[in-house]
Structure formats: structure tokens, C-alpha cells
Write an enzyme that holds these catalytic residues in place. Structure first.
Site, PDB file in Angstrom:
ATOM      1  N   ASN A   9       0.840  -1.157   0.059  1.00 59.81           N
ATOM      2  CA  ASN A   9       0.167   0.053  -0.146  1.00 59.81           C
ATOM      3  C   ASN A   9       0.894   1.083   0.277  1.00 59.81           C
ATOM      4  O   ASN A   9       1.452   1.749   1.203  1.00 59.81           O
ATOM      5  CB  ASN A   9      -0.923   0.128   1.264  1.00 59.81           C
ATOM      6  CG  ASN A   9      -1.702   1.252   1.403  1.00 59.81           C
ATOM      7  OD1 ASN A   9      -2.193   2.094   0.482  1.00 59.81           O
ATOM      8  ND2 ASN A   9      -2.546   1.453   2.418  1.00 59.81           N
ATOM      9  N   TRP A  10       0.941   1.726  -1.148  1.00 58.38           N
ATOM     10  CA  TRP A  10       2.010   2.980  -1.247  1.00 58.38           C
ATOM     11  C   TRP A  10       1.512   4.355  -0.506  1.00 58.38           C
ATOM     12  O   TRP A  10       2.053   5.035  -0.411  1.00 58.38           O
ATOM     13  CB  TRP A  10       2.035   3.365  -2.679  1.00 58.38           C
ATOM     14  CG  TRP A  10       2.995   2.216  -3.487  1.00 58.38           C
ATOM     15  CD1 TRP A  10       3.858   1.199  -2.998  1.00 58.38           C
ATOM     16  CD2 TRP A  10       3.466   2.208  -4.885  1.00 58.38           C
ATOM     17  NE1 TRP A  10       4.580   0.572  -3.938  1.00 58.38           N
ATOM     18  CE2 TRP A  10       4.456   1.319  -5.036  1.00 58.38           C
ATOM     19  CE3 TRP A  10       3.368   3.202  -5.876  1.00 58.38           C
ATOM     20  CZ2 TRP A  10       5.003   1.020  -6.342  1.00 58.38           C
ATOM     21  CZ3 TRP A  10       3.596   2.821  -7.139  1.00 58.38           C
ATOM     22  CH2 TRP A  10       4.499   1.672  -7.374  1.00 58.38           C
ATOM     23  N   LYS A  11       0.085   4.286  -0.236  1.00 62.33           N
ATOM     24  CA  LYS A  11      -0.602   5.343   0.432  1.00 62.33           C
ATOM     25  C   LYS A  11      -0.353   6.568  -0.635  1.00 62.33           C
ATOM     26  O   LYS A  11      -0.116   6.255  -1.772  1.00 62.33           O
ATOM     27  CB  LYS A  11      -0.096   5.752   1.760  1.00 62.33           C
ATOM     28  CG  LYS A  11      -0.224   4.161   2.478  1.00 62.33           C
ATOM     29  CD  LYS A  11      -0.218   4.505   4.040  1.00 62.33           C
ATOM     30  CE  LYS A  11      -0.379   2.992   5.046  1.00 62.33           C
ATOM     31  NZ  LYS A  11      -0.133   3.200   6.351  1.00 62.33           N
ATOM     32  N   HIS A  97      -9.722   1.547   4.743  1.00 60.49           N
ATOM     33  CA  HIS A  97      -8.378   1.595   5.479  1.00 60.49           C
ATOM     34  C   HIS A  97      -8.612   2.442   6.744  1.00 60.49           C
ATOM     35  O   HIS A  97      -9.384   3.472   6.886  1.00 60.49           O
ATOM     36  CB  HIS A  97      -7.366   2.116   4.684  1.00 60.49           C
ATOM     37  CG  HIS A  97      -5.890   2.008   5.175  1.00 60.49           C
ATOM     38  ND1 HIS A  97      -5.393   2.991   5.995  1.00 60.49           N
ATOM     39  CD2 HIS A  97      -5.198   1.097   4.959  1.00 60.49           C
ATOM     40  CE1 HIS A  97      -4.304   2.579   6.345  1.00 60.49           C
ATOM     41  NE2 HIS A  97      -4.032   1.601   5.847  1.00 60.49           N
ATOM     42  N   GLU A  99      -7.019   4.995   7.826  1.00 60.05           N
ATOM     43  CA  GLU A  99      -6.792   6.157   7.498  1.00 60.05           C
ATOM     44  C   GLU A  99      -7.907   6.878   6.808  1.00 60.05           C
ATOM     45  O   GLU A  99      -8.232   8.075   7.062  1.00 60.05           O
ATOM     46  CB  GLU A  99      -5.351   6.278   6.803  1.00 60.05           C
ATOM     47  CG  GLU A  99      -4.088   6.239   7.383  1.00 60.05           C
ATOM     48  CD  GLU A  99      -2.952   5.578   6.677  1.00 60.05           C
ATOM     49  OE1 GLU A  99      -3.263   5.630   5.390  1.00 60.05           O
ATOM     50  OE2 GLU A  99      -2.178   5.191   7.544  1.00 60.05           O
ATOM     51  N   GLU A 168      -5.522  -4.830  10.284  1.00 60.75           N
ATOM     52  CA  GLU A 168      -4.343  -3.799  10.547  1.00 60.75           C
ATOM     53  C   GLU A 168      -4.930  -3.006  12.056  1.00 60.75           C
ATOM     54  O   GLU A 168      -5.699  -2.050  11.929  1.00 60.75           O
ATOM     55  CB  GLU A 168      -4.505  -2.674   9.470  1.00 60.75           C
ATOM     56  CG  GLU A 168      -4.156  -3.327   7.994  1.00 60.75           C
ATOM     57  CD  GLU A 168      -3.725  -2.295   7.250  1.00 60.75           C
ATOM     58  OE1 GLU A 168      -2.766  -2.779   6.487  1.00 60.75           O
ATOM     59  OE2 GLU A 168      -4.011  -1.032   7.180  1.00 60.75           O
ATOM     60  N   GLY A 174       2.219   2.354  10.860  1.00 63.44           N
ATOM     61  CA  GLY A 174       3.110   3.507  10.787  1.00 63.44           C
ATOM     62  C   GLY A 174       3.881   3.770  12.043  1.00 63.44           C
ATOM     63  O   GLY A 174       4.521   4.756  12.205  1.00 63.44           O
ATOM     64  N   SER A 212       3.126  -1.966  10.406  1.00 65.97           N
ATOM     65  CA  SER A 212       4.597  -2.240  10.875  1.00 65.97           C
ATOM     66  C   SER A 212       5.286  -3.754  10.325  1.00 65.97           C
ATOM     67  O   SER A 212       5.978  -4.070  11.199  1.00 65.97           O
ATOM     68  CB  SER A 212       4.986  -1.612  12.032  1.00 65.97           C
ATOM     69  OG  SER A 212       4.613  -0.608  12.172  1.00 65.97           O
ATOM     70  N   GLY A 233       2.771  -1.261   4.356  1.00 64.31           N
ATOM     71  CA  GLY A 233       2.988   0.379   4.025  1.00 64.31           C
ATOM     72  C   GLY A 233       4.264   0.711   3.763  1.00 64.31           C
ATOM     73  O   GLY A 233       4.896   0.650   2.624  1.00 64.31           O
ATOM     74  N   GLY A 234       4.905   1.264   4.765  1.00 64.07           N
ATOM     75  CA  GLY A 234       6.246   2.127   4.547  1.00 64.07           C
ATOM     76  C   GLY A 234       7.350   1.180   4.036  1.00 64.07           C
ATOM     77  O   GLY A 234       8.024   1.402   3.070  1.00 64.07           O
TER      78      GLY A 234
HETATM   79  P1  13P Z   1       2.805   0.408   7.551  1.00 65.27           P
HETATM   80  O1  13P Z   1       3.568  -0.774   7.034  1.00 65.27           O
HETATM   81  O2  13P Z   1       3.769   1.705   7.288  1.00 65.27           O
HETATM   82  O3  13P Z   1       2.600   0.377   9.113  1.00 65.27           O
HETATM   83  O4  13P Z   1       1.488   0.739   6.982  1.00 65.27           O
HETATM   84  C1  13P Z   1       0.626  -0.269   7.200  1.00 65.27           C
HETATM   85  C2  13P Z   1      -0.776  -0.172   6.519  1.00 65.27           C
HETATM   86  O5  13P Z   1      -1.426   0.757   6.789  1.00 65.27           O
HETATM   87  C3  13P Z   1      -0.980  -0.744   5.500  1.00 65.27           C
HETATM   88  O6  13P Z   1      -2.320  -0.486   4.470  1.00 65.27           O
END
Ligand code: 13P
Length: 256
Positions: A9-11, A97, A99, A168, A174, A212, A233-234
Site C-alpha cells: 500500500n503505497w498510500k 483503511h 486512515e 490492521e 506506521g 509495521s 505500507g512504509g
Molecule cells: P505500515 O506498514 O507503514 O505500518 O502501514 C500499514 C498499512 O497501513 C498498510 O495498509
């Protein structure tokens, strides 16, 4: 055991130039061993879906979006319909998600409608569920994730086996604070039984862990019986790290 699914997930990150570099590095590093143990996809911001389609068509990497509208078409300025994502050959769309729940006020019903739209367009929804730290500390984890998933199961009816679920925990996203493999497995087992109760074909459902996940902790998480993959994510923004996560999928996953 089903083949794992690893989704980046590149966000809201990337540019034409950095995406091209990242994709090139991923394609160069994705060897046969990796493809044997995991299906892999990347979910990018909508303006870059054409780029992903161009660069990834015919490769082992799939792609998808990070949201879609709950409506088919019409006067919904700024929204992107699931059918539009289909035009760019998206295989997946991340929905609900945390977010989006947190910053855009998305609730369970809206996420459920979006899942319906995605399935109708032939796109696999990756439905995110997860508790906040306050929920966990109040002992409400199971209640919250079941409520979130139940709204989607109810809305999609006999298509329940077609969804991917991503657990999640909000407190792990994050933050560098990963759920322990035991904590994640316990919630995944709850979600698994909910999916089993919803459909006779629930063996098709994959339940991903997100929060994470990185090269150092992936192997242990991915070895849990009910963790069918990861939503990253990251760490998905760094080719080496993402490739290491894929390589940590257990070999036995290829056998089915
Ligand atoms: P991180 O891997 O950066 O914690 O993000 C997880 C996430 O929200 C994937 O959708």
C-alpha cells in the site's frame, strides 16, 4: 495452506519517476522462488494506475487502487468509480483503511457499499478492519473487527468468499509497533471463523496482516496458520525491504 498474498500500500507517496525506479527494482528482484510462494500486488494513488498498467502488464506483479466510490457514476466530484479502476485493469482495491475511516469519516456501511461496487466491477476488495489502542485496552478488539467485517459480509451476500480481509490494528500502523504474531493470529482466527460461518467457499478468503510489517518481523507473522499474507505500507516503498518480505513467505505456501 493457501499461497500468500503480499500487497504494497503505497498510500499517498510516489511520482512518475520514483514509481518507475521502484517498479524496475521490484521486477528485477522478483525471481521464480518469490513468485512460487506469493501473489504480489501494489496499490497506488489513482493518477498512477495508468503507469502501473503500462509497466506491469504481463509481469508477475498485480496492481490496484486504495479506495473507490460507493456509487456507480454521476455527480460525485472527486470520486473514482470501481468501473473506472477496472478500465486500468486493477485486480484489487483497498477499502475501509483506518486512515480513511479516521480522516474521511468512513463508516462500516459505506465500506460495505464500496465493497459491493468493487465486486460488481470484477475487482477484489481488500477490506481493512482493526481496533484502536483504546478499543484493545478496553477488551473490545474482537467486537470491533467482527462488527466491521460483518457489515461487509452482510452487504456482499453470496460473494463473501471473494473478498480479501486485512487485519490492521490501528495502533500498529506506521508506528513501528507491530502486533506480536500471537496477537495477530488470535484476531485472524476470529476473522477466519466469521468468514467460515458466512460462506461454504471461505477457503478462498485470504486474511492479511498489516501494521509495521517489515523484513525483520515478516517471517514469524507469515508463519502463523491464519495469516495469509501482508498489507505493507512504509516497507513497500523500499524495493529491498519489500522483496525480503516476499522472500519470507513460507515455502510450504506453494504446496496446495
Ligand atoms: P505500515 O506498514 O507503514 O505500518 O502501514 C500499514 C498499512 O497501513 C498498510 O495498509
Amino acid at each position: 495452506m493457501t499461497k500468500k498474498l503480499i500487497v504494497g500500500n503505497w498510500k499517498m507517496n510516489g511520482s512518475l519517476a520514483t514509481n518507475a525506479g521502484l517498479l524496475q527494482a521490484l521486477l528485477a528482484g522478483l525471481n521464480d522462488d518469490a513468485i512460487a510462494v506469493a501473489d504480489v500486488a501494489l496499490c497506488a494513488s489513482s493518477p498512477y494506475l495508468a503507469q502501473l498498467q503500462t509497466l506491469l502488464q504481463g509481469t508477475a506483479l498485480g496492481w490496484g487502487a486504495q479506495d473507490c466510490s460507493a456509487h456507480d457514476s454521476g455527480a460525485y466530484t472527486g470520486e473514482v468509480a470501481a468501473a473506472m479502476l477496472r478500465d486500468f485493469a486493477c485486480r484489487y482495491v483497498i477499502l475501509g483503511h483506518s486512515e480513511r475511516r479516521q480522516y474521511h469519516g468512513e463508516n462500516d456501511d459505506l465500506v460495505a457499499q464500496k465493497a459491493q461496487r468493487a465486486l460488481a466491477a470484477g475487482i477484489t476488495p481488500i477490506v481493512c478492519v482493526g481496533e484502536t489502542l483504546a478499543d484493545r485496552e478496553a477488551g473490545r478488539t474482537e467486537f470491533v473487527v467482527k462488527r466491521q467485517l460483518s457489515a461487509v459480509i452482510h452487504a456482499v451476500g453470496h460473494c463473501a468468499s471473494e473478498i480479501v480481509v486485512a487485519y490492521e490494528p490501528v495502533w500498529a500502523i506506521g508506528t513501528g509497533r507491530t502486533a506480536t504474531p500471537e496477537q495477530a493470529q488470535a484476531v485472524h482466527a476470529v476473522l477466519r471463523s466469521q468468514l467460515k460461518a458466512a460462506s461454504a467457499h471461505s477457503s478462498r478468503n485470504r486474511i492479511l496482516y498489516g501494521g509495521s510489517m517489515n523484513a525483520a518481523n515478516a517471517a514469524e507473522l507469515l508463519s502463523q496458520p491464519d495469516i495469509d499474507g501482508g498489507l505493507i505500507g512504509g516497507a513497500s516503498l523500499k524495493a529491498d525491504e519489500f522483496l525480503s518480505i516476499i522472500a519470507s513467505c513460507p515455502l510450504a505456501a506453494a504446496v496446495i
